[in-house]
Design an enzyme around this catalytic site. Structure first.
Site, PDB file in Angstrom:
ATOM      1  N   GLU A 116      62.150 -40.783  36.380  1.00 31.31           N
ATOM      2  CA  GLU A 116      61.750 -41.084  37.751  1.00 31.31           C
ATOM      3  C   GLU A 116      60.798 -42.269  37.864  1.00 31.31           C
ATOM      4  OE1 GLU A 116      62.581 -40.002  40.613  1.00 31.31           O
ATOM      5  OE2 GLU A 116      63.827 -38.269  40.181  1.00 31.31           O
ATOM      6  N   SER A 147      48.242  23.661  36.965  1.00 29.07           N
ATOM      7  CA  SER A 147      47.341  24.141  35.911  1.00 29.07           C
ATOM      8  C   SER A 147      46.544  23.037  35.230  1.00 29.07           C
ATOM      9  CB  SER A 147      48.158  24.886  34.844  1.00 29.07           C
ATOM     10  OG  SER A 147      48.744  26.052  35.377  1.00 29.07           O
TER      11      SER A 147
END
Length: 654
Positions: free
Chosen positions: A72, A322
């Protein structure tokens, strides 16, 4: 003259550039939730629905950055925002074709266009990009400009920035890109919609290959993934909670371990797969030394299904069955009412109108407390709760940092058997305190949050060790070994909830299973349904179990016959030892206010010594004395009479 004209021209250009009104450089980014190692767990779109994950150059594959610069803007690090060579080439093409068709734009100019969402092909737009690019180069470093590009470049659909694109198209962070993936991400922003690999894989491959060919790479044969992946959605329930707790934060870091979290999410999915009854599961794994939550599974799947997948079931208040029995016995050990080798009766008993039965309807007669806990018998647990007082049990739950919810105003003996509401997270916190030698542990999921140093003791160290010793020898479910893991299961009334909580010397794991709406699951038991999942979670957490702590020096490890007479058989100790001192005010579990406190004792023989949190605060022959408040928080108050007999009450000041 030429120099003078050039100087004036330069000054005017400088003034023109300096007068540039720049676009807003602040980038709105997706809120991201990270794990303890900085890996992405979850992200949220920005206000306009775009994915824009924040990223810096050092978090991107260096090969991608090299490709980007070479393809680029190969003179990026040398120009001042505009590349004269590229501009001349682009201008010549524009004059010939009548419009801009390629090249010319530097990365800085592309950033200018992205920040303003401007045009690329019109003369006015190009001039504006040049002006902004020159201005940007004067106030930003090259790395800052590159960072803006990496965060704003378009990659198709609602994806912006290389990090979001890397996750969306390759399901990986940008630091782990392959050469072919890096080349595709270089090519995509030039035509983000036409080159989307999930829609136009052939076009994407051509564009990618053009980048690779120009750079002389040999990755042309690499397969194009045509799937658009969902961005990570790991620990979604906890991520949602973190975002609600701090909605302004752009980055939230949790204590969760990403790899463990993913392994347990898969375990949760497997645990309910194939069931037609909408059974759900929730899990928590925590380090009981630091309090850090390492894995948090709110449900088996974060989806709108019949299982209530969006509900965080670690926070649902349910009956614990429990699972509170270890706390009952631990408090009995702590107060000297029982010892693991104490004989206790398991026979039909009416507790002032409350007549509980064992789960199987059978009775075992006299047996050791150790065996009564391992077999999860109801009558012995209620007997010990009656001796302790249910208020004492509730106070211990609050000292552990939990928030128990009573279905009615006052606690009764049924609390010992699950007659109270509690969440999975609170239950894991309780067991973390037991595993931590009886010292309360505050679970935390914020990585930045400091560990609490509140010295809240649930029970003494010896009592906690006795529980660990008993529970690690509890019979395992069929086909499960789990050596070295202390655990307890629970099943709530009507088979609505199945629980399994276990710990070793470092970690605690909690599992809940049931219907998200609380309806019964016929035949569901904690030992059959939840316990195998809990042991499997341990196996995924670690390959080697950490040993339980050794017994503290003050631990009494002897047989029943060697115990003191009052500990050999559990019964009404006050009937056997009349005139024992008893604190009449404040009552067990009281919540108090004020700077002064009146203490009262009944029975016993004076003089009396009063202790607050183990420290002497008063000595008197009277049965009443005033003391200064011990301070905000939980406190234990103890009275000792002339014969060394004592009583203790646990209260909270606010």
């Amino acid at each position: 003259m030429c120099l003078w004209v050039g100087a004036i021209g330069r000054d005017r250009v400088d003034a023109w550039v300096d007068a540039t009104v720049l676009p807003d450089l602040a980038t709105e980014v997706s809120t991201q939730v990270l794990d303890r190692n900085g890996d992405l767990l979850r992200a949220y779109t920005v206000a306009d629905g775009r994915w824009r994950l924040p990223v810096t150059p050092d978090a991107v594959d260096p090969a991608y950055l090299r490709m980007l610069i070479r393809f680029e803007d190969k003179r990026f690090f040398r120009h001042n925002g505009v590349d004269p060579v590229a501009m001349l080439r682009a201008a010549g093409q524009a004059l010939w074709q009548g419009k801009f068709i390629s090249g010319g734009s530097t990365l800085t100019m592309q950033v200018a266009r992205l920040l303003e969402d401007g045009s690329t092909g019109r003369w006015a737009g190009k001039l504006r990009q040049i002006r902004v690019a020159l201005a940007l180069e004067r106030i930003l470093t090259k790395d800052q400009i590159l960072t803006l590009y990496l965060n704003h470049a378009p990659f198709g659909g609602n994806i912006e920035g290389v990090r979001a694109a890397s996750y969306a198209y390759f399901d990986r962070p940008p630091r782990l890109l392959t050469p072919g993936q890096a080349a595709l991400l270089v090519a995509l922003p030039q035509s983000p919609e036409a080159r989307r690999p999930d829609r136009f894989p052939d076009t994407a491959a051509v564009a990618r290959d053009r980048v690779l060919a120009r750079l002389g790479s040999d990755a042309l044969a690499e397969h194009i993934d045509q799937t658009r992946h969902r961005l990570p959605q790991i620990a979604p329930h906890l991520a949602d909670r973190a975002r609600v707790a701090d909605p302004a934060a752009s980055q939230l870091t949790l204590t969760v371990d990403r790899d463990l979290q993913r392994a347990l999410e898969q375990l949760a999915s497997d645990a309910v797969a194939g069931r037609s009854d909408n059974v759900q599961t929730a899990m928590i794994v925590a380090d009981h030394q630091s309090g850090e939550i390492l894995a948090h599974i709110g449900s088996s799947a974060y989806s709108a299904d019949g299982r209530g997948g969006f509900i965080d079931l670690t926070q649902a208040v349910r009956s614990p069955g429990s699972t509170l029995k270890p706390l009952v016995y631990g408090l009995g050990f702590d107060r000297g009412l029982i010892h693991p080798e104490t004989l206790i009766a398991d026979r039909p008993t009416d507790f002032d109108g409350y007549a509980p039965q064992n789960f199987d309807g059978l009775y075992r007669g006299e047996l050791r407390v150790r065996t009564a806990l391992q077999q999860s018998l109801n009558i012995p647990a209620v007997s010990v709760t009656q001796a302790l007082g249910p208020y004492h049990l509730m106070a211990a739950l609050r000292r552990a940092g939990t928030d128990p919810q009573l279905p009615s105003g006052a606690p009764g003996l049924a609390v010992a058997l699950g007659g109270v509401g509690i969440s999975l997270q609170d239950l894991v916190q309780l067991y973390a305190g037991i595993a931590n030698g009886g010292q309360a542990v505050d679970l935390r999921w914020r990585a930045q949050a400091p560990a609490h140093d509140h010295a809240r003791r649930i029970m003494n160290r010896a009592a906690a060790w006795h529980l660990a010793d008993i529970l690690q020898n509890t019979p395992r479910p069929l086909g499960v070994k789990g050596t070295g893991i202390a655990f307890k299961t629970g099943t709530s009334y009507g088979h609505r909830d199945a629980w399994a909580i276990g710990f070793d010397g470092r970690h605690v794991v909690g599992v809940w299973m049931g219907q998200p709406d609380g309806t019964p699951v016929p035949g569901a038991f904690g030992g059959d349904l939840a316990a195998p999942v809990m042991f499997a979670a341990f196996a995924r957490t670690k390959s080697v179990i950490d040993p339980i702590m050794p017994p503290p020096p003050d631990t009494l490890i002897i047989g029943t016959a060697e115990l003191p007479a009052h500990l050999q058989y559990f019964g009404n100790t006050r009937a056997l030892q009349p005139n024992l001192p008893a604190i009449s005010f404040p009552p067990e579990g009281a919540i108090l206010e004020g700077e002064r406190l009146t203490l009262k004792v009944r029975d016993g023989t004076g003089p009396y010594v009063w202790l607050a949190n183990g420290q002497p605060v008063a000595r008197t022959h009277r049965n009443q004395v005033d003391i200064a408040s011990p301070g905000v928080g939980f406190s234990s108050l103890t009275v000792i009479d002339a014969h060394g007999r004592s009583d203790t009450a646990h209260v909270r000041f606010q």
